[in-house]
Structures are given as structure tokens and as C-alpha cells.
Write a protein that holds these residues in place. Structure first.
Motif, PDB file in Angstrom:
ATOM      1  N   ARG A 126       0.813  -1.215   0.000  1.00 23.04           N
ATOM      2  CA  ARG A 126       0.000   0.000   0.000  1.00 23.04           C
ATOM      3  C   ARG A 126       0.854   1.277   0.000  1.00 23.04           C
ATOM      4  O   ARG A 126       0.577   2.237   0.722  1.00 23.04           O
ATOM      5  CB  ARG A 126      -0.930   0.029   1.218  1.00 23.04           C
ATOM      6  N   ARG A 127       1.897   1.301  -0.828  1.00 21.86           N
ATOM      7  CA  ARG A 127       2.746   2.483  -0.843  1.00 21.86           C
ATOM      8  C   ARG A 127       3.446   2.621  -2.187  1.00 21.86           C
ATOM      9  O   ARG A 127       3.534   1.669  -2.956  1.00 21.86           O
ATOM     10  CB  ARG A 127       3.789   2.424   0.274  1.00 21.86           C
ATOM     11  N   ARG A 128       3.925   3.817  -2.441  1.00 21.97           N
ATOM     12  CA  ARG A 128       4.736   4.041  -3.616  1.00 21.97           C
ATOM     13  C   ARG A 128       6.096   3.382  -3.400  1.00 21.97           C
ATOM     14  O   ARG A 128       6.637   3.375  -2.297  1.00 21.97           O
ATOM     15  CB  ARG A 128       4.906   5.535  -3.848  1.00 21.97           C
ATOM     16  N   ALA A 129       6.647   2.831  -4.466  1.00 26.10           N
ATOM     17  CA  ALA A 129       7.993   2.274  -4.377  1.00 26.10           C
ATOM     18  C   ALA A 129       8.969   3.409  -4.096  1.00 26.10           C
ATOM     19  O   ALA A 129       8.866   4.499  -4.665  1.00 26.10           O
ATOM     20  CB  ALA A 129       8.351   1.554  -5.673  1.00 26.10           C
ATOM     21  N   ASN A 130       9.921   3.143  -3.190  1.00 28.83           N
ATOM     22  CA  ASN A 130      10.846   4.195  -2.773  1.00 28.83           C
ATOM     23  C   ASN A 130      12.229   3.592  -2.516  1.00 28.83           C
ATOM     24  O   ASN A 130      12.589   2.594  -3.128  1.00 28.83           O
ATOM     25  CB  ASN A 130      10.297   4.921  -1.527  1.00 28.83           C
ATOM     26  N   GLY A 131      12.981   4.179  -1.633  1.00 32.08           N
ATOM     27  CA  GLY A 131      14.367   3.779  -1.429  1.00 32.08           C
ATOM     28  C   GLY A 131      14.600   2.418  -0.833  1.00 32.08           C
ATOM     29  O   GLY A 131      15.748   1.998  -0.709  1.00 32.08           O
ATOM     30  N   VAL A 132      13.548   1.699  -0.453  1.00 36.11           N
ATOM     31  CA  VAL A 132      13.733   0.345   0.070  1.00 36.11           C
ATOM     32  C   VAL A 132      13.529  -0.711  -1.010  1.00 36.11           C
ATOM     33  O   VAL A 132      13.580  -1.902  -0.736  1.00 36.11           O
ATOM     34  CB  VAL A 132      12.795   0.069   1.272  1.00 36.11           C
ATOM     35  N   HIS A 133      13.286  -0.268  -2.244  1.00 37.49           N
ATOM     36  CA  HIS A 133      13.078  -1.188  -3.357  1.00 37.49           C
ATOM     37  C   HIS A 133      14.290  -1.197  -4.281  1.00 37.49           C
ATOM     38  O   HIS A 133      14.897  -0.155  -4.527  1.00 37.49           O
ATOM     39  CB  HIS A 133      11.848  -0.779  -4.182  1.00 37.49           C
ATOM     40  N   VAL A 134      14.627  -2.377  -4.787  1.00 39.19           N
ATOM     41  CA  VAL A 134      15.679  -2.533  -5.801  1.00 39.19           C
ATOM     42  C   VAL A 134      15.056  -3.217  -7.005  1.00 39.19           C
ATOM     43  O   VAL A 134      14.515  -4.323  -6.898  1.00 39.19           O
ATOM     44  CB  VAL A 134      16.859  -3.369  -5.268  1.00 39.19           C
ATOM     45  N   ARG A 135      15.114  -2.570  -8.157  1.00 39.10           N
ATOM     46  CA  ARG A 135      14.510  -3.083  -9.385  1.00 39.10           C
ATOM     47  C   ARG A 135      15.452  -4.053 -10.082  1.00 39.10           C
ATOM     48  O   ARG A 135      16.638  -3.779 -10.239  1.00 39.10           O
ATOM     49  CB  ARG A 135      14.190  -1.934 -10.336  1.00 39.10           C
ATOM     50  N   LEU A 136      14.887  -5.173 -10.537  1.00 41.47           N
ATOM     51  CA  LEU A 136      15.639  -6.132 -11.347  1.00 41.47           C
ATOM     52  C   LEU A 136      15.214  -6.092 -12.811  1.00 41.47           C
ATOM     53  O   LEU A 136      16.040  -5.959 -13.703  1.00 41.47           O
ATOM     54  CB  LEU A 136      15.426  -7.559 -10.822  1.00 41.47           C
ATOM     55  N   ALA A 137      13.910  -6.255 -13.070  1.00 42.79           N
ATOM     56  CA  ALA A 137      13.442  -6.398 -14.446  1.00 42.79           C
ATOM     57  C   ALA A 137      11.999  -5.930 -14.560  1.00 42.79           C
ATOM     58  O   ALA A 137      11.253  -5.914 -13.579  1.00 42.79           O
ATOM     59  CB  ALA A 137      13.556  -7.858 -14.900  1.00 42.79           C
ATOM     60  N   THR A 138      11.611  -5.562 -15.791  1.00 41.79           N
ATOM     61  CA  THR A 138      10.241  -5.173 -16.075  1.00 41.79           C
ATOM     62  C   THR A 138       9.733  -5.930 -17.298  1.00 41.79           C
ATOM     63  O   THR A 138      10.514  -6.495 -18.069  1.00 41.79           O
ATOM     64  CB  THR A 138      10.122  -3.656 -16.351  1.00 41.79           C
ATOM     65  N   GLY A 139       8.417  -5.946 -17.460  1.00 41.90           N
ATOM     66  CA  GLY A 139       7.803  -6.592 -18.615  1.00 41.90           C
ATOM     67  C   GLY A 139       6.299  -6.414 -18.571  1.00 41.90           C
ATOM     68  O   GLY A 139       5.761  -5.726 -17.697  1.00 41.90           O
ATOM     69  N   LEU A 140       5.617  -7.047 -19.507  1.00 43.21           N
ATOM     70  CA  LEU A 140       4.161  -6.949 -19.536  1.00 43.21           C
ATOM     71  C   LEU A 140       3.520  -7.659 -18.357  1.00 43.21           C
ATOM     72  O   LEU A 140       2.445  -7.273 -17.904  1.00 43.21           O
ATOM     73  CB  LEU A 140       3.621  -7.530 -20.847  1.00 43.21           C
ATOM     74  N   ASP A 141       4.176  -8.708 -17.863  1.00 46.11           N
ATOM     75  CA  ASP A 141       3.647  -9.451 -16.717  1.00 46.11           C
ATOM     76  C   ASP A 141       4.773 -10.269 -16.100  1.00 46.11           C
ATOM     77  O   ASP A 141       5.953 -10.119 -16.473  1.00 46.11           O
ATOM     78  CB  ASP A 141       2.457 -10.341 -17.125  1.00 46.11           C
ATOM     79  N   TYR A 142       4.412 -11.140 -15.161  1.00 52.26           N
ATOM     80  CA  TYR A 142       5.399 -11.958 -14.443  1.00 52.26           C
ATOM     81  C   TYR A 142       6.291 -12.751 -15.382  1.00 52.26           C
ATOM     82  O   TYR A 142       7.513 -12.836 -15.160  1.00 52.26           O
ATOM     83  CB  TYR A 142       4.652 -12.908 -13.494  1.00 52.26           C
TER      84      TYR A 142
END
Length: 261
Positions: A216-232
Motif C-alpha cells: 500500500r505504498r509508492r515504491a521508494n528507497g527500500v526497493h531494488v529493481r531487477l526487471a520489467t515486462g508486460l507481466d510476471y
């Protein structure tokens, strides 16, 4: 914030595997508020680096000799909470309006999303929708799996971060907002999250905005991104196929810690 990450994946088989090929999306990149200070992947096989269609840093893992187990260790340090913009989009944003089997809507999902249709679709409205999704589909393990669709999870009334991201994405696309799935890591002070995490990006007039729906929050400094796509399926950390092996047992362990300054 300086975060150290250790992500171990272990496959064990009841019979000899003759050949394995896997795609690893286990390499974070600079941008979107993060900078990679060091990173490595160790495997008992051959790795070949490439960038996939979504701009993710990916590797092909090939084991072409008989084996009974696979060990994959991704480890490194990432600085977060920085004022670094997202990387340039490789694909047209309209691609992220495309429904997939995991993010398609049914009547119930469309009826849920339509309550937001006549509003000015800004960050606050999407936050409102994020909270409404978790109210409707509280977090609960064991009710869904990696093949559960957004519509199925919504009907069941229970789900995990993957399901919440798919539902959010499905609603955004129905409302005409490009949206994409994000896989990565989440730092918790108590170290309770021992697996990878998932959230969603939505495109608004001022750019991509990230929503960690489950929390229930915006992604911020505690998140590390690996990959993106249309879905899982486009962004999952590990996927692949094998020849032989009998029954498979997979175990995953993730540890995200705050590095000492």
C-alpha cells in the motif's frame, strides 16, 4: 540507502538432467533512483549476457553436461533513494497497454476498475485504486500460483504481490494507462521478506510512477529493481526448460540488508 543483497536459487532433481537452459533476470541496472555499486552472478554452468526486448540485463544459463542440481547465486550492493531518472524506454509506451493472459480483465475486474474511470487519472487516484485492490484482495500466501491470472486472483479474494501487481496492471490498461510489471527486492527492517518482490509501474503525464500494491505504498528507497515486462513471465528472475531430471525441488533464499556506512 546502501543495500546488500544475496539471492540464492537451488534446483535439485531426482534423476540426471541431460540439458538445461534458463533465462536469468537477476541483474539490477542504474537508474530509477538506484545505482549498482557491485554485482555478480555465480552458477555451475555457462552464462551469456544480453539485453532483452524490455531493456532488462539478462543472462542465458546453459548446462550441457549431465547434472543433478543447479546453484545460482546473485549477490551485490545497490545504493537507492537517489535522484537518478529511469533509463530510456526501448519499446513504445503503447506496448504496455497490451493485455496478456495473466493481465486480461473479466467482467468483475472491469466493474471494479470503472469506478475510477471518470476521475482525473493522476498519482492520487492510482493510490486510491491500489488501496482498493488490497481491500478487495488481502495478502495471503498459498491461494494462488505463478500461473494465476489477475481475474482469477480477484475472484478468489486472496493473493500475493504478483497477483496484486497483475490486478493493478490490468485495471490501469483497462483505463487506458500504460502499465508494466516490476520484479526486484524489498528491504524490511526485520528481514522478514526472504524472497523476491513484485510491484507495478504506471505511465502518467510526468513519467513512470511505481506502486507497491501489496504494501500500500509508492515504491521508494527500500526497493531494488531487477526487471520489467508486460507481466510476471516477462520479468521473473529465473525461467527455462530442461531435458530429463525426473522430479524437481526448488528452494529460494533472499537476504536484503542495510550496509554499514
Amino acid at each position: 540507502m546502501q543495500l546488500t543483497i544475496n539471492h540464492r536459487t537451488h534446483y535439485l532433481y531426482t534423476d540426471i538432467v541431460n540439458y538445461t537452459i534458463q533465462k536469468l533476470r537477476l541483474t539490477p541496472q542504474d537508474g530509477f533512483g538506484q545505482r549498482v555499486k557491485r554485482w555478480e552472478i555465480r552458477v555451475n554452468g555457462h552464462l551469456q549476457r544480453h539485453d532483452d526486448a524490455y531493456g532488462n540485463a539478462a543472462h542465458l544459463l546453459v548446462l550441457d553436461t549431465p547434472h543433478e542440481e543447479i546453484n545460482i547465486l546473485a549477490t551485490g550492493e545497490v545504493e537507492t533513494g537517489l535522484d537518478t531518472p529511469p533509463a530510456h524506454d526501448i519499446l513504445p509506451r503503447e506496448i504496455y497497454l497490451r493485455a496478456t493472459p495473466l493481465t486480461d480483465t473479466d467482467v468483475a475486474l472491469r466493474q471494479f476498475a470503472v469506478q475510477f474511470k471518470d476521475k482525473v487519472l493522476d498519482e492520487k487516484v492510482l493510490e486510491e485504486m491500489m488501496h482498493a485492490i488490497v481491500d478487495q484482495v488481502p495478502y495471503e500466501r498459498g491461494m494462488t500460483n505463478v500461473d494465476t491470472t489477475a481475474a482469477e486472483a480477484f475472484r478468489s479474494g486472496r493473493g500475493v504481490c504478483q497477483d496484486h501487481a497483475h490486478i493493478f496492471i490490468a485495471c490501469c490498461r483497462y483505463l487506458g494507462i500504460p502499465a508494466r510489471y516490476v520484479s526486484g527486492y524489498l528491504f524490511n527492517d526485520d528481514g522478514s521478506l526472504l524472497e523476491s518482490h513484485a510491484w507495478a509501474d504506471a505511465w502518467l503525464p510526468n513519467g513512470w510512477a511505481s506502486y507497491d500494491v501489496s504494501n500500500r505504498r509508492r515504491a521508494n528507497g527500500v526497493h531494488v529493481r531487477l526487471a520489467t515486462g508486460l507481466d510476471y513471465r516477462d520479468a521473473c528472475p529465473v525461467s527455462g526448460m530442461r531435458v530429463g531430471g525426473g522430479l524437481e525441488t526448488m528452494s529460494v533464499g533472499v537476504q536484503v540488508d542495510q550496509a554499514q556506512q
